[in-house]
Design an enzyme around this catalytic site. Structure first.
Site, mmCIF file in Angstrom:
data_model
loop_
_atom_site.group_PDB
_atom_site.id
_atom_site.type_symbol
_atom_site.label_atom_id
_atom_site.label_comp_id
_atom_site.label_asym_id
_atom_site.label_seq_id
_atom_site.Cartn_x
_atom_site.Cartn_y
_atom_site.Cartn_z
ATOM 1 N N CYS A 180 -34.382 -56.075 38.585
ATOM 2 C CA CYS A 180 -35.333 -54.978 38.366
ATOM 3 C C CYS A 180 -36.695 -55.506 37.948
ATOM 4 O O CYS A 180 -37.716 -54.957 38.313
ATOM 5 C CB CYS A 180 -34.787 -54.001 37.336
ATOM 6 N N GLY B 43 -32.435 -42.371 38.804
ATOM 7 C CA GLY B 43 -32.972 -42.097 37.465
ATOM 8 C C GLY B 43 -33.597 -40.708 37.398
ATOM 9 O O GLY B 43 -33.389 -39.947 36.447
ATOM 10 N N GLY C 263 -30.588 -48.495 37.059
ATOM 11 C CA GLY C 263 -30.409 -48.434 38.513
ATOM 12 C C GLY C 263 -31.703 -48.038 39.186
ATOM 13 O O GLY C 263 -32.794 -48.296 38.665
ATOM 14 N N SER C 264 -31.573 -47.385 40.314
ATOM 15 C CA SER C 264 -32.759 -47.048 41.101
ATOM 16 C C SER C 264 -33.562 -45.924 40.451
ATOM 17 O O SER C 264 -33.011 -45.066 39.759
ATOM 18 C CB SER C 264 -32.335 -46.621 42.508
ATOM 19 N N GLU D 266 -40.026 -51.186 45.952
ATOM 20 C CA GLU D 266 -39.105 -52.235 45.566
ATOM 21 C C GLU D 266 -38.276 -52.643 46.784
ATOM 22 O O GLU D 266 -37.686 -51.796 47.448
ATOM 23 C CB GLU D 266 -38.197 -51.648 44.475
ATOM 24 N N GLU E 223 -33.493 -47.239 32.661
ATOM 25 C CA GLU E 223 -34.074 -48.552 32.955
ATOM 26 C C GLU E 223 -34.028 -48.683 34.473
ATOM 27 O O GLU E 223 -32.968 -48.859 35.054
ATOM 28 C CB GLU E 223 -33.256 -49.627 32.242
ATOM 29 N N LYS F 130 -19.359 -46.517 33.474
ATOM 30 C CA LYS F 130 -18.977 -46.706 34.872
ATOM 31 C C LYS F 130 -19.751 -47.871 35.468
ATOM 32 O O LYS F 130 -20.972 -47.836 35.548
ATOM 33 C CB LYS F 130 -19.280 -45.456 35.707
HETATM 34 P P1 NAI Z 1 -28.126 -46.670 42.427
HETATM 35 O O1 NAI Z 1 -29.202 -46.293 41.511
HETATM 36 O O2 NAI Z 1 -27.663 -45.688 43.423
HETATM 37 O O3 NAI Z 1 -26.835 -47.097 41.584
HETATM 38 C C1 NAI Z 1 -26.818 -47.461 40.234
HETATM 39 C C2 NAI Z 1 -25.629 -46.823 39.545
HETATM 40 O O4 NAI Z 1 -25.772 -45.417 39.535
HETATM 41 C C3 NAI Z 1 -24.296 -47.075 40.231
HETATM 42 O O5 NAI Z 1 -23.319 -47.247 39.236
HETATM 43 C C4 NAI Z 1 -24.060 -45.795 40.985
HETATM 44 O O6 NAI Z 1 -22.707 -45.542 41.232
HETATM 45 C C5 NAI Z 1 -24.630 -44.770 40.062
HETATM 46 N N1 NAI Z 1 -25.063 -43.510 40.678
HETATM 47 C C6 NAI Z 1 -25.470 -43.287 41.947
HETATM 48 N N2 NAI Z 1 -25.813 -42.003 42.104
HETATM 49 C C7 NAI Z 1 -25.628 -41.396 40.919
HETATM 50 C C8 NAI Z 1 -25.842 -40.072 40.430
HETATM 51 N N3 NAI Z 1 -26.305 -39.109 41.213
HETATM 52 N N4 NAI Z 1 -25.558 -39.802 39.144
HETATM 53 C C9 NAI Z 1 -25.104 -40.754 38.329
HETATM 54 N N5 NAI Z 1 -24.894 -42.028 38.729
HETATM 55 C C10 NAI Z 1 -25.155 -42.347 40.008
HETATM 56 O O7 NAI Z 1 -28.545 -48.002 43.135
HETATM 57 P P2 NAI Z 1 -27.983 -48.596 44.518
HETATM 58 O O8 NAI Z 1 -27.778 -47.511 45.527
HETATM 59 O O9 NAI Z 1 -26.832 -49.449 44.213
HETATM 60 O O10 NAI Z 1 -29.209 -49.481 44.979
HETATM 61 C C11 NAI Z 1 -30.294 -48.891 45.672
HETATM 62 C C12 NAI Z 1 -31.602 -49.468 45.220
HETATM 63 O O11 NAI Z 1 -31.776 -49.232 43.851
HETATM 64 C C13 NAI Z 1 -31.725 -50.970 45.356
HETATM 65 O O12 NAI Z 1 -32.106 -51.343 46.630
HETATM 66 C C14 NAI Z 1 -32.758 -51.267 44.328
HETATM 67 O O13 NAI Z 1 -34.030 -51.076 44.875
HETATM 68 C C15 NAI Z 1 -32.513 -50.261 43.247
HETATM 69 N N6 NAI Z 1 -31.736 -50.802 42.117
HETATM 70 C C16 NAI Z 1 -32.382 -51.088 40.968
HETATM 71 C C17 NAI Z 1 -31.689 -51.647 39.921
HETATM 72 C C18 NAI Z 1 -32.359 -51.989 38.653
HETATM 73 O O14 NAI Z 1 -31.821 -52.780 37.888
HETATM 74 N N7 NAI Z 1 -33.492 -51.435 38.342
HETATM 75 C C19 NAI Z 1 -30.273 -51.964 40.010
HETATM 76 C C20 NAI Z 1 -29.673 -51.555 41.241
HETATM 77 C C21 NAI Z 1 -30.400 -51.016 42.252
#
Ligand code: NAI
Ligand code: MG
Length: 787
Positions: free
Chosen positions: A299, A248, A243-244, A396, A265, A191
């Site tokens: 990240c 995680g 992701g966040s 972050e 990650e 996804k």
């Molecule tokens: P997020 O962690 O919510 O989203 C990442 C992915 O996880 C997306 O595909 C989302 O649809 C999915 N997701 C969300 N909730 C989920 C759940 N409960 N179970 C499974 N999948 C789920 O990140 P978001 O809201 O886009 O960004 C928020 C903050 O996260 C950013 O401000 C940043 O600080 C951090 N972030 C870190 C990243 C990294 O590469 N380490 C990448 C993106 C965001």
């Protein structure tokens, strides 16, 4: 129209727009994206999300939101396709991966433009960084498919992988997930992030064009709920998430006790350390790349500048001069340095964090140029007058905002660098190799760049320490995350009923109970907190001794002792080998005594008991032999770079021993952990606690530094949760029953966990390199060379 003279005076960039017509045509043909399930595109009439170009606000397309039942359909397709995919030869799988690679290459311009439109990143970055790395990743993993049987005999695919990716590098993160999974013979349900689904849809077309068998790659669109339906699906064998840290941790808890393999990650707050003998101009360019690449939505962004006091003023002055010249604007303009923030909500997050930073006393610097008057833009920013306690230094921001701190000494730099719950990457600048490499060794992070930043290659592992997650992506480290281990399957032993009550009524203390065992904490025998004990019985049911009944306080004391014994993790492998040999020798001297105690406790025959002791001696020696031989690697990455993959200890490890084979299981787990430089807190066999008591005496005479091994006895259910929850415990091995509570508890600081069972007398099951692999985390250190 400006005159040539005017242009020469201002030295302004002329516009160099990338042609979006092919991308626009593709979007016009795709007003709504379709899931890709079982090799076919599937329209979804349900609710759809609008997908915008953050630079203009324009609606690009819509993406459906897969329901639970659609996710289920995708998982079923992946499940059905998996055996046949895994049954292909490595060469055949490689051919598909090469085919995908070639189509990606052919369409790279379209991918780059769509990526920039969807995400807001400058076309220069999508064209020169994202897409070439995507291609590199598929190419590299096609190679793994070819050579896997040769390189990784006995390893097999895991099955169906659920993969959830973020919006900051949409196609690149897709490639990091899909390429290794497919190479290893798994099938996937992926996804993309809700903000950036477009290139995943185009990738699905590439899979179809490459003739990839139906069901091998399934792509579903949606937001968090769809993600949760994937990570929570009962027929998924592995979840890979980027992701966040917040999500995680949610996924760690959601998958707790399920036995699903997990790699995470997550975020970072990575230090960018500039020593006073650094090449300042190069380091300034390094910062530009570290925090302003991809608008800081990275990240591994070097978001915390730590600069040595003597050069700090000069450095910041140069950095500001440089930031003044960065072009913020249209992502599709080839001269743009900083594009648009992915979404208005992310822009708000950045703004509110900066406001909070200022409220806490930070000074904000931003360049003088004004921003484009529409679209989600944020200028390159520097927050100074911050301290380690500042929110903006701890959390972050995920935007183009650098915090700046100074340090005086090398030690202070390391201390500031490590003052974070994260540990993804670090960038270290010094022209003195010994200074830079010393810092590289001491900074706690999975990726270290010496005199550089953002060096990536498919051949090297990428991933973090601490709350930056676990598991690696790239190289052999990443591939192993998609493979099962070459070990015989062992059914967990039936849990034994253990009575944890103190002295049974009527027992005669003087003849039935020969002594009260204590704990071994910080190199000393220690009484249980509150002097709680329970009775250990012989196999015949006769009370034979009192043993300590540990509680939370005992666990905390043991962890504190292990934390203090940090010197062990920095000691030489040769020293660790010697001490382990000495331990083995000292155990051997007492083999008869141990064997008779084993017989008494477990009812094993004299011969069986001796076999257990002798195997224990051999096992400790085995890991003593390995202490200086479980080498890291030098990865074959970019030219004129050495990429050193170092096996580093995890740190403090909690180890929950099984009930059976009380001596052998304990040393089989202790020895590899110690050999790799970890300090351990072990919960000994519940029904046979006396083995721990006896082993303490051997440990005491074996030169093991205080606190390196800590042994507790008693009820695991009373102690293990404290181990799992404890923020100073970095890893947890559970050789008891699969436990949702322990996995969930470990989410707090994202411990590296391993739940397993073994057939202790069988070396194929109970000893070997895979124990060492679970006892280390890989740090990749990048050292460029050349003039
Ligand atoms: P997020 O962690 O919510 O989203 C990442 C992915 O996880 C997306 O595909 C989302 O649809 C999915 N997701 C969300 N909730 C989920 C759940 N409960 N179970 C499974 N999948 C789920 O990140 P978001 O809201 O886009 O960004 C928020 C903050 O996260 C950013 O401000 C940043 O600080 C951090 N972030 C870190 C990243 C990294 O590469 N380490 C990448 C993106 C965001
Ligand atoms: Mg978008």
């Amino acid at each position: 129209m400006s005159t040539i003279e005017e242009i020469l005076t201002t030295m302004d960039y002329g516009k160099a727009p990338e042609d979006p017509s092919a991308a626009n045509a593709w979007l016009a043909a795709h007003p709504q994206l379709e899931h890709f399930i079982n090799g076919t595109f599937k329209a979804d009439k349900g609710e759809a999300l609008e997908v915008h170009n953050p630079a203009t606000g324009a609606l690009l397309t819509k993406a459906p939101m897969a329901s639970g039942s659609l996710v289920d359909e995708a998982v079923k397709a992946a499940r059905k396709a998996q055996p046949k995919w895994a049954g292909l030869s490595g060469h055949q799988r490689a051919k598909y991966l090469y085919a995908i690679t070639r189509i990606l290459q052919k369409r790279s311009r379209l991918f780059a433009v769509l990526e920039s439109m969807d995400n807001g990143k400058p076309i220069r970055e999508s064209r020169d960084a994202d897409i070439p790395l995507v291609i590199r990743h598929f190419y590299h993993h096609a190679g793994w498919a070819e050579i896997m049987e040769e390189e990784l005999p006995g390893h097999g695919p895991l099955g169906v992988c659920g993969q959830i990716i973020p919006w900051n590098f949409p196609l690149l993160m897709l490639s990091w997930k899909i390429a290794p999974a497919l190479a290893a013979g798994n099938t996937v349900v992926l996804k993309p992030a809700e903000f950036t689904p477009i290139t995943a849809a185009l990738f699905a077309e590439v899979c179809a064009e490459a003739g990839l068998p139906a069901g091998v790659v399934n792509i579903v669109f949606g937001a968090g709920e769809t993600g949760a339906a994937i990570s929570g699906h009962s027929d998924i064998d592995k979840v890979a998430f980027t992701g966040s840290s917040e999500v995680g941790k949610i996924i760690r808890r959601q998958t707790a006790g399920s036995g699903k393999k997990l790699s995470l990650e997550l975020g970072g707050k990575s230090p960018f350390i500039v020593f006073d003998d650094a090449d300042i101009d190069s380091a300034v360019e390094g910062v530009v790349d570290a925090i302003w690449f991809n608008q800081g939505q990275v990240c591994c962004a070097g978001s915390r500048l730590l600069v040595q006091e003597a050069v700090a003023d000069k450095f910041l002055e140069k950095l500001k001069d440089r930031a003044e010249k960065l072009v913020v604007g249209d992502p599709l303009d080839k001269s743009t340095d900083i594009g648009a923030i992915v979404d208005a909500s992310q822009l708000e997050t950045i703004q509110s964090m900066v406001t909070q930073g200022q409220a806490e006393g930070a000074t904000l610097w931003q360049p003088s140029a004004t921003l484009p008057n529409q679209g989600c833009y944020y200028p390159p920013s520097i927050l100074s007058d911050v301290s380690s306690a500042s929110t903006v230094v701890q959390q972050e921001i995920f935007g183009p905002v650098l915090t700046a701190q100074t340090f005086r000494t090398h030690a202070e730099a390391i201390q500031l660098a490590n003052n974070t719950r994260y540990g993804l990457s670090a960038s270290i600048w010094s022209e003195t190799l010994s200074v830079a490499l010393d810092a590289a060794a001491r900074v706690k992070a999975g990726v270290i760049w010496v005199n550089g930043t953002n060096m990536f290659d498919a051949a090297a592992g990428f991933g973090g320490y601490g709350e930056s997650g676990f598991g690696r992506e790239g190289g052999i480290e990443g591939l192993l995350e998609y493979l099962s281990e070459p070990a015989p399957k062992v059914k967990p032993a039936k849990p034994q009923a253990v009575d944890f009550s103190p002295l049974p009524a009527g027992a005669n203390e003087s003849d039935a109970i020969d002594r009260t065992a204590k704990f071994y904490i910080g190199g000393k025998q220690a009484r249980p907190d509150g002097a709680a004990t329970y009775t250990a019985y012989s196999a015949k049911g006769k009370p034979i001794s009192q043993a300590g009944l540990g509680n939370r306080k005992d666990v905390r004391n043991a962890v504190a002792a292990a934390v203090k014994a940090a010197g062990w993790s920095a000691s030489s492998p040769h020293l660790r080998a010697q001490i382990l040999y000495y331990l083995a020798e000292n155990l051997e001297v007492r083999r008869e005594e141990f064997a008779s105690r084993l017989s008494l406790m477990t009812g094993a025959s004299a011969a069986k008991a001796l076999e257990e002791v002798d195997t224990s001696v051999q096992r400790i020696s085995f890991y003593a032999g390995y202490a200086d031989k479980y080498d890291g690697k030098v990865h074959s990455t970019l030219t004129r770079h050495v990429t050193l993959a170092m096996n580093e200890p995890i740190g403090v490890m909690g180890i929950i021993c099984p009930d059976e084979a009380p001596l052998l299981s304990m040393v089989s787990l202790m020895a590899p952990a110690l050999a790799m430089g970890n300090r351990v807190v072990m919960l000994a066999s519940q029904p046979s606690p006396l083995m721990a008591g006896d082993l303490m005496q051997v440990l005491e005479t074996s030169d093991i530094p205080a606190g390196v091994v800590n042994l507790l006895t008693g009820d695991h259910s009373a102690m293990a949760p404290t181990l799992a929850d404890h923020d100073d415990v970095n890893g947890l091995w559970n050789f008891g029953p699969e436990s949702a509570d322990l996995d969930a508890g470990s989410a707090g600081n994202l411990k590296i966990t391993w739940t397993s069972t073994a057939d202790w007398l069988n070396p194929a099951s109970a000893q070997g390199k895979r124990y060492l692999r679970h006892a280390v985390q890989v740090k990749n250190i990048w050292v460029p060379y050349g003039e």
